[in-house]
Design a protein around this motif. Structure first.
Motif, PDB file in Angstrom:
ATOM      1  N   ALA A 189       2.052  23.370  65.217  1.00 11.52           N
ATOM      2  CA  ALA A 189       2.672  24.500  64.615  1.00 11.52           C
ATOM      3  C   ALA A 189       2.020  25.096  63.523  1.00 11.52           C
ATOM      4  CB  ALA A 189       4.484  24.235  64.352  1.00 11.52           C
ATOM      5  N   VAL A 190       1.653  26.240  63.518  1.00 10.98           N
ATOM      6  CA  VAL A 190       0.778  26.736  62.332  1.00 10.98           C
ATOM      7  C   VAL A 190       1.721  27.750  61.542  1.00 10.98           C
ATOM      8  CG1 VAL A 190      -1.295  27.891  61.712  1.00 10.98           C
ATOM      9  CG2 VAL A 190      -1.224  26.849  63.755  1.00 10.98           C
ATOM     10  N   ASP A 191       1.611  27.469  60.185  1.00 12.43           N
ATOM     11  CA  ASP A 191       2.475  28.304  59.205  1.00 12.43           C
ATOM     12  C   ASP A 191       1.393  29.333  58.867  1.00 12.43           C
ATOM     13  OD1 ASP A 191       3.851  29.376  57.222  1.00 12.43           O
ATOM     14  OD2 ASP A 191       4.644  27.627  56.393  1.00 12.43           O
ATOM     15  N   LEU A 192       1.612  30.639  59.043  1.00  6.29           N
ATOM     16  CA  LEU A 192       0.830  31.764  58.625  1.00  6.29           C
ATOM     17  C   LEU A 192       1.048  32.341  57.398  1.00  6.29           C
ATOM     18  CD1 LEU A 192       0.542  33.833  61.973  1.00  6.29           C
ATOM     19  CD2 LEU A 192      -0.890  31.865  61.285  1.00  6.29           C
ATOM     20  N   LEU A 193       2.288  32.007  56.811  1.00  2.94           N
ATOM     21  CA  LEU A 193       2.449  32.516  55.299  1.00  2.94           C
ATOM     22  C   LEU A 193       2.718  31.690  54.479  1.00  2.94           C
ATOM     23  CD1 LEU A 193       5.650  34.805  56.256  1.00  2.94           C
ATOM     24  CD2 LEU A 193       3.255  35.555  55.956  1.00  2.94           C
ATOM     25  N   SER A 194       2.879  30.536  54.349  1.00  2.12           N
ATOM     26  CA  SER A 194       3.035  29.373  53.185  1.00  2.12           C
ATOM     27  C   SER A 194       1.874  29.226  52.383  1.00  2.12           C
ATOM     28  CB  SER A 194       3.644  27.985  53.839  1.00  2.12           C
ATOM     29  OG  SER A 194       4.974  28.443  54.046  1.00  2.12           O
ATOM     30  N   PRO A 195       0.589  29.110  52.923  1.00  8.21           N
ATOM     31  CA  PRO A 195      -0.624  28.952  52.166  1.00  8.21           C
ATOM     32  C   PRO A 195      -1.096  29.889  51.233  1.00  8.21           C
ATOM     33  CG  PRO A 195      -0.942  28.059  54.357  1.00  8.21           C
ATOM     34  CD  PRO A 195       0.303  28.929  54.335  1.00  8.21           C
ATOM     35  N   LEU A 196      -0.632  31.217  51.588  1.00  8.31           N
ATOM     36  CA  LEU A 196      -0.904  32.290  50.742  1.00  8.31           C
ATOM     37  C   LEU A 196       0.467  32.520  49.628  1.00  8.31           C
ATOM     38  CD1 LEU A 196      -2.745  34.544  49.802  1.00  8.31           C
ATOM     39  CD2 LEU A 196      -1.904  35.955  51.459  1.00  8.31           C
ATOM     40  N   MET A 197       1.618  32.245  50.141  1.00 12.29           N
ATOM     41  CA  MET A 197       2.444  32.369  49.394  1.00 12.29           C
ATOM     42  C   MET A 197       2.609  31.174  48.466  1.00 12.29           C
ATOM     43  SD  MET A 197       5.920  33.212  51.944  1.00 12.29           S
ATOM     44  CE  MET A 197       7.038  33.095  50.955  1.00 12.29           C
ATOM     45  N   ASN A 198       2.332  30.049  48.664  1.00 14.77           N
ATOM     46  CA  ASN A 198       2.163  29.026  47.501  1.00 14.77           C
ATOM     47  C   ASN A 198       0.926  29.376  46.527  1.00 14.77           C
ATOM     48  OD1 ASN A 198       4.071  27.495  48.845  1.00 14.77           O
ATOM     49  ND2 ASN A 198       2.438  26.308  49.950  1.00 14.77           N
ATOM     50  N   ALA A 199      -0.216  30.054  47.061  1.00 15.17           N
ATOM     51  CA  ALA A 199      -1.175  30.522  46.070  1.00 15.17           C
ATOM     52  C   ALA A 199      -0.628  31.656  45.073  1.00 15.17           C
ATOM     53  CB  ALA A 199      -2.377  31.099  46.996  1.00 15.17           C
ATOM     54  N   PHE A 200       0.187  32.574  45.532  1.00 16.08           N
ATOM     55  CA  PHE A 200       1.105  33.423  44.610  1.00 16.08           C
ATOM     56  C   PHE A 200       1.794  32.528  43.636  1.00 16.08           C
ATOM     57  CE2 PHE A 200      -0.430  36.681  47.226  1.00 16.08           C
ATOM     58  CZ  PHE A 200      -0.018  37.933  46.874  1.00 16.08           C
ATOM     59  N   VAL A 201       2.516  31.622  44.164  1.00 17.55           N
ATOM     60  CA  VAL A 201       3.462  30.932  43.289  1.00 17.55           C
ATOM     61  C   VAL A 201       2.609  30.158  42.190  1.00 17.55           C
ATOM     62  CG1 VAL A 201       4.994  28.831  43.019  1.00 17.55           C
ATOM     63  CG2 VAL A 201       5.185  30.509  45.038  1.00 17.55           C
ATOM     64  N   THR A 202       1.487  29.593  42.543  1.00 12.79           N
ATOM     65  CA  THR A 202       0.770  28.861  41.890  1.00 12.79           C
ATOM     66  C   THR A 202      -0.203  29.815  40.699  1.00 12.79           C
ATOM     67  OG1 THR A 202       0.387  27.494  43.449  1.00 12.79           O
ATOM     68  CG2 THR A 202      -1.216  27.420  41.539  1.00 12.79           C
ATOM     69  N   LYS A 203      -0.545  30.794  41.301  1.00 14.14           N
ATOM     70  CA  LYS A 203      -1.635  31.570  40.470  1.00 14.14           C
ATOM     71  C   LYS A 203      -0.972  32.809  39.423  1.00 14.14           C
ATOM     72  CE  LYS A 203      -5.657  32.757  39.035  1.00 14.14           C
ATOM     73  NZ  LYS A 203      -6.667  31.597  38.203  1.00 14.14           N
ATOM     74  N   PHE A 204       0.186  33.175  40.076  1.00 14.93           N
ATOM     75  CA  PHE A 204       0.846  34.249  39.413  1.00 14.93           C
ATOM     76  C   PHE A 204       2.230  33.977  38.961  1.00 14.93           C
ATOM     77  CE2 PHE A 204      -1.412  36.889  43.110  1.00 14.93           C
ATOM     78  CZ  PHE A 204      -2.591  37.262  42.260  1.00 14.93           C
ATOM     79  N   ASN A 205       2.539  32.771  39.074  1.00 19.73           N
ATOM     80  CA  ASN A 205       3.662  32.265  38.640  1.00 19.73           C
ATOM     81  C   ASN A 205       4.959  33.169  39.020  1.00 19.73           C
ATOM     82  OD1 ASN A 205       5.045  30.304  36.859  1.00 19.73           O
ATOM     83  ND2 ASN A 205       5.150  31.414  35.138  1.00 19.73           N
TER      84      ASN A 205
END
Length: 271
Positions: free
Chosen positions: A86-102
């Motif tokens: 199962a491949v999550d297509l959203l979480s990697p980028l969403m997590n990047a938003f959380v990390t980088k843009f707080n």
């Protein structure tokens, strides 16, 4: 017998984003000959179980765009238990938003669809403003969210387009002494119509610059004080008859005037 390659797309919204990504990837492998089965608006565990039951029978991948945490966690757990990739297509980028843009995500499905609807509503409003600009077709007056009226060079068209980009259907009607306004203007509810006025000096300067831009003599009647006073007096009479609120645009930018229009009409509609 070679098993059919299948990608199950799961989404708590329409699933167009996930399907588009799967298709883009699939084209890199033998021309994209893969079957895509989409499950849209997934909102409970039973929906996920239905897909799991199908996916574990064949040569399958599950690709998903789930923003509701409980559904994502359940799918990850069940896929792991059944040995399904199962491949999550959203979480990697969403997590990047959380990390980088707080910033924290809303975790609400369907927001992209909402944005799409706003986009198409804006396009419709822009097309409306173009079609019913400068009194070309009085039928638009009754269909408009906002009707703007005033003499020439009071920024009716720029205002119409600016408001259209905010999703409002705007029609504008020029007021010229020699041309009676359409009957529809007198039938517009006060809460939908706004009149624009401007100081004679300001209008004189604007019209002189307009004539220069057109390569015409600045002494033309269009820019004369006598003509300007006549037009403004005529416009004032029409606006009083219509009964619409009036805004002086003499020293205002389009953005400022647009804000005032929305404020004034909001007050009219709350009465």
């Amino acid at each position: 017998m070679v098993q059919r390659e299948v990608v199950y797309v799961i989404s708590d919204s329409v699933g167009e984003t996930a399907e588009f990504v799967v298709k883009a990837v699939a084209t890199q492998f033998n021309g994209g000959q893969v079957e895509i089965r989409r499950s849209s608006y997934v909102d409970d565990f039973e929906d996920i179980e239905d897909v799991i039951a199908l996916a574990k029978k064949g040569n399958s991948i599950v690709a998903y765009t789930l923003v509701i945490p409980s559904l994502k966690e359940y799918l990850d757990q069940r896929a792991n238990e059944e040995g399904i990739l199962a491949v999550d297509l959203l979480s990697p980028l969403m997590n990047a938003f959380v990390t980088k843009f707080n910033k924290e995500p809303n975790h609400r499905p369907g927001l992209m669809r909402k944005l799409d609807e706003e986009y198409f509503r804006k396009i419709e409003a822009i097309e409306f403003a173009v079609k019913y600009d400068d009194g070309r077709d009085p039928r638009g007056i009754k269909m408009a969210d906002i009707v703007i009226t005033g003499v020439s060079r009071t920024s009716k068209t720029p205002l119409s387009m600016y408001l259209a980009h905010q999703g409002f259907r705007v029609a504008n009607v020029p007021l010229v002494p020699e041309v009676p306004p359409p009957d529809e203007l007198y039938e517009v509810p006060r809460k939908n119509c706004i009149g624009l006025v401007i100081s004679p000096d300001k209008l004189n300067g604007i019209r002189i610059e307009r004539l220069k831009a057109l390569g015409l003599a600045s002494r033309a009647n269009y820019a004369s004080f006598e003509r300007i006073l006549e037009e403004l007096e005529y416009a004032e009479k029409i606006m009083k008859r219509v009964g619409c609120p009036v805004i002086d645009v003499s020293n205002k930018a389009v953005e400022e005037t647009a804000g005032l229009i929305l404020d004034v009409l909001k007050k009219e509609r709350s009465k």
